[in-house]
Design a protein around this motif. Structure first.
Motif, PDB file in Angstrom:
ATOM      1  N   MET A 184       0.846  -1.198   0.000  1.00 14.62           N
ATOM      2  CA  MET A 184       0.000   0.000   0.000  1.00 14.62           C
ATOM      3  C   MET A 184       0.879   1.245   0.000  1.00 14.62           C
ATOM      4  SD  MET A 184      -3.010   1.007   2.685  1.00 14.62           S
ATOM      5  CE  MET A 184      -4.012   2.477   2.441  1.00 14.62           C
ATOM      6  N   ARG A 185       0.486   2.255  -0.764  1.00 11.47           N
ATOM      7  CA  ARG A 185       1.232   3.504  -0.846  1.00 11.47           C
ATOM      8  C   ARG A 185       0.589   4.543   0.069  1.00 11.47           C
ATOM      9  NH1 ARG A 185       0.450   5.191  -6.457  1.00 11.47           N
ATOM     10  NH2 ARG A 185       1.933   6.842  -6.003  1.00 11.47           N
ATOM     11  N   PHE A 186       1.436   5.432   0.606  1.00 14.21           N
ATOM     12  CA  PHE A 186       0.974   6.443   1.542  1.00 14.21           C
ATOM     13  C   PHE A 186       1.529   7.810   1.151  1.00 14.21           C
ATOM     14  CE2 PHE A 186       1.158   2.459   3.874  1.00 14.21           C
ATOM     15  CZ  PHE A 186      -0.074   2.434   4.528  1.00 14.21           C
ATOM     16  N   ARG A 187       0.894   8.846   1.681  1.00 15.42           N
ATOM     17  CA  ARG A 187       1.401  10.200   1.524  1.00 15.42           C
ATOM     18  C   ARG A 187       1.131  10.966   2.814  1.00 15.42           C
ATOM     19  NH1 ARG A 187      -3.350  13.289  -0.836  1.00 15.42           N
ATOM     20  NH2 ARG A 187      -4.996  11.710  -0.923  1.00 15.42           N
ATOM     21  N   LEU A 188       1.933  11.982   3.053  1.00 13.48           N
ATOM     22  CA  LEU A 188       1.746  12.873   4.192  1.00 13.48           C
ATOM     23  C   LEU A 188       1.238  14.205   3.681  1.00 13.48           C
ATOM     24  CD1 LEU A 188       4.965  12.311   6.337  1.00 13.48           C
ATOM     25  CD2 LEU A 188       2.629  11.764   7.005  1.00 13.48           C
ATOM     26  N   ARG A 189       0.159  14.688   4.269  1.00 12.10           N
ATOM     27  CA  ARG A 189      -0.351  16.017   3.899  1.00 12.10           C
ATOM     28  C   ARG A 189       0.120  17.025   4.930  1.00 12.10           C
ATOM     29  NH1 ARG A 189      -6.138  16.639   1.583  1.00 12.10           N
ATOM     30  NH2 ARG A 189      -4.875  15.960  -0.197  1.00 12.10           N
ATOM     31  N   TYR A 190       0.816  18.040   4.444  1.00 14.93           N
ATOM     32  CA  TYR A 190       1.292  19.127   5.287  1.00 14.93           C
ATOM     33  C   TYR A 190       1.073  20.437   4.552  1.00 14.93           C
ATOM     34  CZ  TYR A 190       4.321  22.378   7.708  1.00 14.93           C
ATOM     35  OH  TYR A 190       4.784  23.470   8.373  1.00 14.93           O
ATOM     36  N   LEU A 191       0.242  21.324   5.137  1.00 15.51           N
ATOM     37  CA  LEU A 191      -0.151  22.565   4.485  1.00 15.51           C
ATOM     38  C   LEU A 191      -0.671  22.245   3.079  1.00 15.51           C
ATOM     39  CD1 LEU A 191       2.750  24.912   5.679  1.00 15.51           C
ATOM     40  CD2 LEU A 191       0.476  24.605   6.688  1.00 15.51           C
ATOM     41  N   GLN A 192      -0.114  22.859   2.051  1.00 22.80           N
ATOM     42  CA  GLN A 192      -0.571  22.596   0.683  1.00 22.80           C
ATOM     43  C   GLN A 192       0.249  21.506  -0.005  1.00 22.80           C
ATOM     44  OE1 GLN A 192      -0.066  26.034   1.630  1.00 22.80           O
ATOM     45  NE2 GLN A 192      -2.229  25.997   2.207  1.00 22.80           N
ATOM     46  N   HIS A 193       1.100  20.814   0.760  1.00 24.25           N
ATOM     47  CA  HIS A 193       1.977  19.814   0.173  1.00 24.25           C
ATOM     48  C   HIS A 193       1.473  18.407   0.467  1.00 24.25           C
ATOM     49  CE1 HIS A 193       5.012  22.896  -0.636  1.00 24.25           C
ATOM     50  NE2 HIS A 193       4.854  23.300   0.604  1.00 24.25           N
ATOM     51  N   ASP A 194       1.464  17.550  -0.560  1.00 19.79           N
ATOM     52  CA  ASP A 194       1.250  16.125  -0.377  1.00 19.79           C
ATOM     53  C   ASP A 194       2.573  15.437  -0.696  1.00 19.79           C
ATOM     54  OD1 ASP A 194      -2.198  15.352  -1.312  1.00 19.79           O
ATOM     55  OD2 ASP A 194      -1.332  16.452   0.348  1.00 19.79           O
ATOM     56  N   LEU A 195       3.162  14.784   0.304  1.00 13.44           N
ATOM     57  CA  LEU A 195       4.482  14.190   0.153  1.00 13.44           C
ATOM     58  C   LEU A 195       4.341  12.675   0.100  1.00 13.44           C
ATOM     59  CD1 LEU A 195       6.213  16.282   2.939  1.00 13.44           C
ATOM     60  CD2 LEU A 195       6.099  16.817   0.509  1.00 13.44           C
ATOM     61  N   GLU A 196       4.770  12.079  -0.998  1.00 13.11           N
ATOM     62  CA  GLU A 196       4.677  10.629  -1.101  1.00 13.11           C
ATOM     63  C   GLU A 196       5.677   9.981  -0.150  1.00 13.11           C
ATOM     64  OE1 GLU A 196       4.749   6.982  -4.351  1.00 13.11           O
ATOM     65  OE2 GLU A 196       4.816   9.062  -5.037  1.00 13.11           O
ATOM     66  N   LEU A 197       5.194   9.021   0.615  1.00 18.12           N
ATOM     67  CA  LEU A 197       6.014   8.356   1.608  1.00 18.12           C
ATOM     68  C   LEU A 197       6.533   7.056   1.013  1.00 18.12           C
ATOM     69  CD1 LEU A 197       6.798   9.061   4.509  1.00 18.12           C
ATOM     70  CD2 LEU A 197       4.899   7.659   5.303  1.00 18.12           C
TER      71      LEU A 197
END
Length: 277
Positions: free
Chosen positions: A1-14
């Protein structure tokens, strides 16, 4: 499974591997926040699972309102607070607009997230003369007036962004052992306590305690008043740090006058209130 972190206006692929968060530029996510340690927390994505670990930070890591004490497993939708910053773990959708896709395993670009300029220049710990520290106190007073208006309008996030850089200057000078004007310390403490009340983030209350540990004196009455209000709203505070502060003051109690003894008694009451949370 793929994940991402949402921070402010950024979605960062984990990507699979580790993802460090802190103030140090070596971290994959570098946060300009006085409540964030140089290497604060570490995400680990492996075999379709994500864990989070606090790297012995000063102000801890909060997951869904609870401070973590050991490495924990995360689920999609979990809300993570590091310093005064909030991140959310999400699943990565195909075709989603994701910032910072890694090139190979354990690789993510570094993103520097800075707060708006406070008008403070970085502290020169070695040579900065005392008059300039007094000027900083005057600058902080002007800046805090704008932040006060933002708080009065219920815009806690805006006030936090306005003050973050200035508060970072103060705490860094404190950690470096730089003498600070008492007015500057008390102003910083006052607004840190107000931010704790407005945002519910215990790290801002911990910031106040750290300031006065360095000053080796009780908080003034108006700061304690705000801390009592904040303690009923924050998610968690560092009880060990607060108790250490009170123990330090207790050692000096024979030298205190009536006013300082009263402040000490109020701080003891604050510790009892914090312990009930």
């Amino acid at each position: 499974m793929r994940f991402r972190l949402r921070y402010l206006q950024h979605d960062l692929e984990l990507n699979e591997g580790t993802f460090a968060v802190g103030r140090n530029a070596s971290c994959q996510l570098s946060l300009d926040d006085p409540l964030v340690s140089r290497r604060h927390a570490l995400f680990d994505h492996h075999a379709g699972h994500v864990t989070l670990e606090d790297l012995n930070s000063r102000n801890g890591v909060i997951v869904n309102g609870q401070r973590i004490e050991a490495k924990v497993s995360l689920n999609v939708g979990d809300r993570i607070v590091i310093g005064s910053q909030e991140l959310t773990l999400l699943s990565a959708r195909d075709g989603a607009n994701v910032t910072g896709v890694g090139v190979g395993k354990m690789t993510l670009p570094k993103i520097r997230v800075s707060t708006p300029s406070s008008g403070f220049s970085p502290l020169n710990i070695e040579t900065d003369p005392e008059p300039s520290m007094v000027r900083r106190a005057d600058q902080f007073k002007l800046l805090s007036g704008v932040a006060e208006k933002a708080l009065a309008m219920g815009k806690a996030g805006e006030a936090e962004r306005l003050l973050a850089s200035a508060l970072a200057d103060v705490i860094e000078a404190t950690r470096a052992g730089r003498p600070l004007p008492p007015t500057l310390v008390d102003q910083a403490a006052k607004f840190s306590a107000k931010l704790a009340t407005a945002t519910g983030k215990g790290g801002w209350a911990d910031y106040v305690v750290e300031l006065y540990v360095a000053q080796k004196r009780p908080c003034p009455a108006h700061v304690i008043d705000e801390l009592y209000t904040a303690m009923r709203k924050v998610t968690a505070v560092d009880l060990v740090r607060l108790r250490g502060y009170i123990a330090m003051l207790r050692q000096n109690l024979p030298r205190y006058g009536p006013a300082e003894r009263f402040l000490f008694q109020r701080l003891e009451g604050l510790e009892r209130l914090a312990a009930l949370r």
